[in-house]
Design a protein around this motif. Structure first.
Motif, PDB file in Angstrom:
ATOM      1  N   MET A  79      11.259   1.004  11.712  1.00 44.65           N
ATOM      2  CA  MET A  79      10.669   1.785  12.791  1.00 44.65           C
ATOM      3  C   MET A  79       9.183   1.991  12.506  1.00 44.65           C
ATOM      4  O   MET A  79       8.801   2.375  11.413  1.00 44.65           O
ATOM      5  CB  MET A  79      11.390   3.119  12.863  1.00 44.65           C
ATOM      6  CG  MET A  79      11.098   3.907  14.103  1.00 44.65           C
ATOM      7  SD  MET A  79      11.608   3.064  15.583  1.00 44.65           S
ATOM      8  CE  MET A  79      12.680   4.248  16.294  1.00 44.65           C
ATOM      9  N   ARG A  80       8.351   1.727  13.474  1.00 42.58           N
ATOM     10  CA  ARG A  80       6.902   1.911  13.365  1.00 42.58           C
ATOM     11  C   ARG A  80       6.540   3.246  13.993  1.00 42.58           C
ATOM     12  O   ARG A  80       6.979   3.556  15.104  1.00 42.58           O
ATOM     13  CB  ARG A  80       6.191   0.776  14.086  1.00 42.58           C
ATOM     14  CG  ARG A  80       4.689   0.884  14.013  1.00 42.58           C
ATOM     15  CD  ARG A  80       4.034  -0.254  14.749  1.00 42.58           C
ATOM     16  NE  ARG A  80       2.597  -0.204  14.568  1.00 42.58           N
ATOM     17  CZ  ARG A  80       1.735  -0.832  15.343  1.00 42.58           C
ATOM     18  NH1 ARG A  80       2.164  -1.580  16.343  1.00 42.58           N
ATOM     19  NH2 ARG A  80       0.445  -0.728  15.131  1.00 42.58           N
ATOM     20  N   THR A  81       5.705   4.027  13.300  1.00 41.94           N
ATOM     21  CA  THR A  81       5.300   5.329  13.815  1.00 41.94           C
ATOM     22  C   THR A  81       3.780   5.419  13.876  1.00 41.94           C
ATOM     23  O   THR A  81       3.094   5.100  12.904  1.00 41.94           O
ATOM     24  CB  THR A  81       5.837   6.464  12.917  1.00 41.94           C
ATOM     25  OG1 THR A  81       7.262   6.373  12.881  1.00 41.94           O
ATOM     26  CG2 THR A  81       5.439   7.822  13.462  1.00 41.94           C
ATOM     27  N   ILE A  82       3.274   5.871  15.011  1.00 48.48           N
ATOM     28  CA  ILE A  82       1.851   6.146  15.206  1.00 48.48           C
ATOM     29  C   ILE A  82       1.725   7.620  15.573  1.00 48.48           C
ATOM     30  O   ILE A  82       2.440   8.106  16.458  1.00 48.48           O
ATOM     31  CB  ILE A  82       1.247   5.277  16.342  1.00 48.48           C
ATOM     32  CG1 ILE A  82       1.442   3.784  16.067  1.00 48.48           C
ATOM     33  CG2 ILE A  82      -0.209   5.634  16.584  1.00 48.48           C
ATOM     34  CD1 ILE A  82       0.650   3.236  14.904  1.00 48.48           C
ATOM     35  N   PHE A 137       1.469   0.125  22.710  1.00 45.87           N
ATOM     36  CA  PHE A 137       1.137   0.142  21.292  1.00 45.87           C
ATOM     37  C   PHE A 137       1.836  -0.956  20.491  1.00 45.87           C
ATOM     38  O   PHE A 137       1.297  -1.453  19.517  1.00 45.87           O
ATOM     39  CB  PHE A 137       1.522   1.494  20.668  1.00 45.87           C
ATOM     40  CG  PHE A 137       0.584   2.631  20.944  1.00 45.87           C
ATOM     41  CD1 PHE A 137      -0.370   2.589  21.934  1.00 45.87           C
ATOM     42  CD2 PHE A 137       0.691   3.791  20.194  1.00 45.87           C
ATOM     43  CE1 PHE A 137      -1.211   3.658  22.184  1.00 45.87           C
ATOM     44  CE2 PHE A 137      -0.150   4.871  20.417  1.00 45.87           C
ATOM     45  CZ  PHE A 137      -1.110   4.806  21.416  1.00 45.87           C
ATOM     46  N   ALA A 138       3.058  -1.312  20.864  1.00 43.74           N
ATOM     47  CA  ALA A 138       3.923  -2.156  20.029  1.00 43.74           C
ATOM     48  C   ALA A 138       3.264  -3.444  19.524  1.00 43.74           C
ATOM     49  O   ALA A 138       3.322  -3.713  18.328  1.00 43.74           O
ATOM     50  CB  ALA A 138       5.220  -2.466  20.766  1.00 43.74           C
ATOM     51  N   PRO A 139       2.632  -4.261  20.367  1.00 43.33           N
ATOM     52  CA  PRO A 139       2.112  -5.543  19.853  1.00 43.33           C
ATOM     53  C   PRO A 139       0.753  -5.438  19.161  1.00 43.33           C
ATOM     54  O   PRO A 139       0.251  -6.424  18.635  1.00 43.33           O
ATOM     55  CB  PRO A 139       2.002  -6.397  21.118  1.00 43.33           C
ATOM     56  CG  PRO A 139       1.739  -5.409  22.201  1.00 43.33           C
ATOM     57  CD  PRO A 139       2.527  -4.181  21.811  1.00 43.33           C
ATOM     58  N   GLU A 176      -3.303   7.539  13.581  1.00 42.57           N
ATOM     59  CA  GLU A 176      -2.872   7.150  12.239  1.00 42.57           C
ATOM     60  C   GLU A 176      -1.487   6.530  12.304  1.00 42.57           C
ATOM     61  O   GLU A 176      -0.703   6.874  13.185  1.00 42.57           O
ATOM     62  CB  GLU A 176      -2.813   8.372  11.325  1.00 42.57           C
ATOM     63  CG  GLU A 176      -4.130   9.093  11.188  1.00 42.57           C
ATOM     64  CD  GLU A 176      -4.008  10.396  10.431  1.00 42.57           C
ATOM     65  OE1 GLU A 176      -2.916  11.012  10.469  1.00 42.57           O
ATOM     66  OE2 GLU A 176      -4.996  10.792   9.812  1.00 42.57           O
ATOM     67  N   GLY A 177      -1.211   5.636  11.361  1.00 41.71           N
ATOM     68  CA  GLY A 177       0.139   5.094  11.302  1.00 41.71           C
ATOM     69  C   GLY A 177       0.202   3.679  10.806  1.00 41.71           C
ATOM     70  O   GLY A 177      -0.770   3.131  10.289  1.00 41.71           O
ATOM     71  N   ASP A 178       1.365   3.099  10.986  1.00 44.11           N
ATOM     72  CA  ASP A 178       1.657   1.747  10.534  1.00 44.11           C
ATOM     73  C   ASP A 178       0.793   0.737  11.285  1.00 44.11           C
ATOM     74  O   ASP A 178       0.579   0.869  12.488  1.00 44.11           O
ATOM     75  CB  ASP A 178       3.135   1.410  10.753  1.00 44.11           C
ATOM     76  CG  ASP A 178       4.065   2.405  10.078  1.00 44.11           C
ATOM     77  OD1 ASP A 178       3.635   3.021   9.088  1.00 44.11           O
ATOM     78  OD2 ASP A 178       5.201   2.562  10.545  1.00 44.11           O
ATOM     79  N   ASP A 179       0.361  -0.288  10.564  1.00 44.97           N
ATOM     80  CA  ASP A 179      -0.528  -1.278  11.164  1.00 44.97           C
ATOM     81  C   ASP A 179       0.192  -2.503  11.713  1.00 44.97           C
ATOM     82  O   ASP A 179      -0.330  -3.201  12.553  1.00 44.97           O
ATOM     83  CB  ASP A 179      -1.565  -1.722  10.131  1.00 44.97           C
ATOM     84  CG  ASP A 179      -2.759  -2.393  10.780  1.00 44.97           C
ATOM     85  OD1 ASP A 179      -3.183  -1.958  11.869  1.00 44.97           O
ATOM     86  OD2 ASP A 179      -3.269  -3.361  10.200  1.00 44.97           O
ATOM     87  N   ALA A 180       1.399  -2.756  11.272  1.00 44.81           N
ATOM     88  CA  ALA A 180       2.105  -3.974  11.661  1.00 44.81           C
ATOM     89  C   ALA A 180       2.627  -3.889  13.096  1.00 44.81           C
ATOM     90  O   ALA A 180       3.181  -2.870  13.498  1.00 44.81           O
ATOM     91  CB  ALA A 180       3.272  -4.217  10.717  1.00 44.81           C
ATOM     92  N   PRO A 181       2.457  -4.954  13.864  1.00 44.23           N
ATOM     93  CA  PRO A 181       3.035  -4.984  15.214  1.00 44.23           C
ATOM     94  C   PRO A 181       4.557  -4.826  15.169  1.00 44.23           C
ATOM     95  O   PRO A 181       5.192  -5.115  14.165  1.00 44.23           O
ATOM     96  CB  PRO A 181       2.647  -6.357  15.745  1.00 44.23           C
ATOM     97  CG  PRO A 181       1.458  -6.753  14.936  1.00 44.23           C
ATOM     98  CD  PRO A 181       1.693  -6.152  13.574  1.00 44.23           C
ATOM     99  N   ALA A 182       5.126  -4.366  16.268  1.00 43.13           N
ATOM    100  CA  ALA A 182       6.567  -4.129  16.367  1.00 43.13           C
ATOM    101  C   ALA A 182       6.995  -4.388  17.799  1.00 43.13           C
ATOM    102  O   ALA A 182       6.170  -4.686  18.665  1.00 43.13           O
ATOM    103  CB  ALA A 182       6.889  -2.692  15.967  1.00 43.13           C
ATOM    104  N   THR A 183       8.269  -4.237  18.071  1.00 39.50           N
ATOM    105  CA  THR A 183       8.751  -4.290  19.450  1.00 39.50           C
ATOM    106  C   THR A 183       8.681  -2.872  20.014  1.00 39.50           C
ATOM    107  O   THR A 183       8.674  -1.895  19.250  1.00 39.50           O
ATOM    108  CB  THR A 183      10.203  -4.790  19.520  1.00 39.50           C
ATOM    109  OG1 THR A 183      11.055  -3.837  18.878  1.00 39.50           O
ATOM    110  CG2 THR A 183      10.347  -6.157  18.875  1.00 39.50           C
ATOM    111  N   PRO A 184       8.653  -2.708  21.333  1.00 36.04           N
ATOM    112  CA  PRO A 184       8.655  -1.356  21.905  1.00 36.04           C
ATOM    113  C   PRO A 184       9.852  -0.530  21.434  1.00 36.04           C
ATOM    114  O   PRO A 184       9.724   0.683  21.232  1.00 36.04           O
ATOM    115  CB  PRO A 184       8.705  -1.609  23.413  1.00 36.04           C
ATOM    116  CG  PRO A 184       8.043  -2.937  23.589  1.00 36.04           C
ATOM    117  CD  PRO A 184       8.471  -3.734  22.374  1.00 36.04           C
ATOM    118  N   GLU A 185      11.000  -1.160  21.246  1.00 35.04           N
ATOM    119  CA  GLU A 185      12.191  -0.444  20.796  1.00 35.04           C
ATOM    120  C   GLU A 185      12.023   0.141  19.400  1.00 35.04           C
ATOM    121  O   GLU A 185      12.675   1.116  19.041  1.00 35.04           O
ATOM    122  CB  GLU A 185      13.416  -1.372  20.810  1.00 35.04           C
ATOM    123  CG  GLU A 185      13.848  -1.820  22.177  1.00 35.04           C
ATOM    124  CD  GLU A 185      13.042  -3.017  22.721  1.00 35.04           C
ATOM    125  OE1 GLU A 185      12.165  -3.580  22.017  1.00 35.04           O
ATOM    126  OE2 GLU A 185      13.283  -3.377  23.880  1.00 35.04           O
TER     127      GLU A 185
END
Length: 107
Positions: free
Chosen positions: A1-4, A26-28, A55-64
């Motif tokens: 899970m990616r958090t911003i 934000f996801a991509p 602030e938060g994780d830098d890696a792209p993710a999916t919207p989910e």
């Protein structure tokens, strides 16, 4: 899970239109691209980082896989997560009008 995490840099006397604060948007993107997203304060275009600490994780993710944490008084910030389709927006404070308008995810 990616958090911003998004936190206002100051109190807003002029309302902010921030439909770009959304897991779908934000996801991509990496953190620098997120900071440079356009938002409007009154009739002036700004970037997200002009008005908010981001602030938060830098890696792209999916919207989910996205969680956006909003911390503080965002009661003058309108249209947060408007039209979002997935992910989570967690509010630790207040948000303005039309938050989550036309969304299909969870706010």
């Amino acid at each position: 899970m990616r958090t911003i995490t998004i936190t206002p840099l100051r109190e807003f006397r002029i309302s902010v239109e921030a439909e770009n604060i959304s897991p779908d948007k934000f996801a991509p993107l990496n953190i620098e691209q997120i900071k440079s997203l356009a938002i409007w304060q009154g009739n002036r275009q700004k970037t997200l980082s002009d008005l908010f600490a981001v602030e938060g994780d830098d890696a792209p993710a999916t919207p989910e896989e996205m969680t956006i944490k909003l911390v503080g008084d965002l009661s003058s910030v309108k249209r947060i997560a408007e039209g979002m389709t997935a992910g989570v927006v967690e509010v630790q404070g207040s948000v303005g009008m039309h938050a989550g308008n036309n969304m299909k995810g969870g706010l």
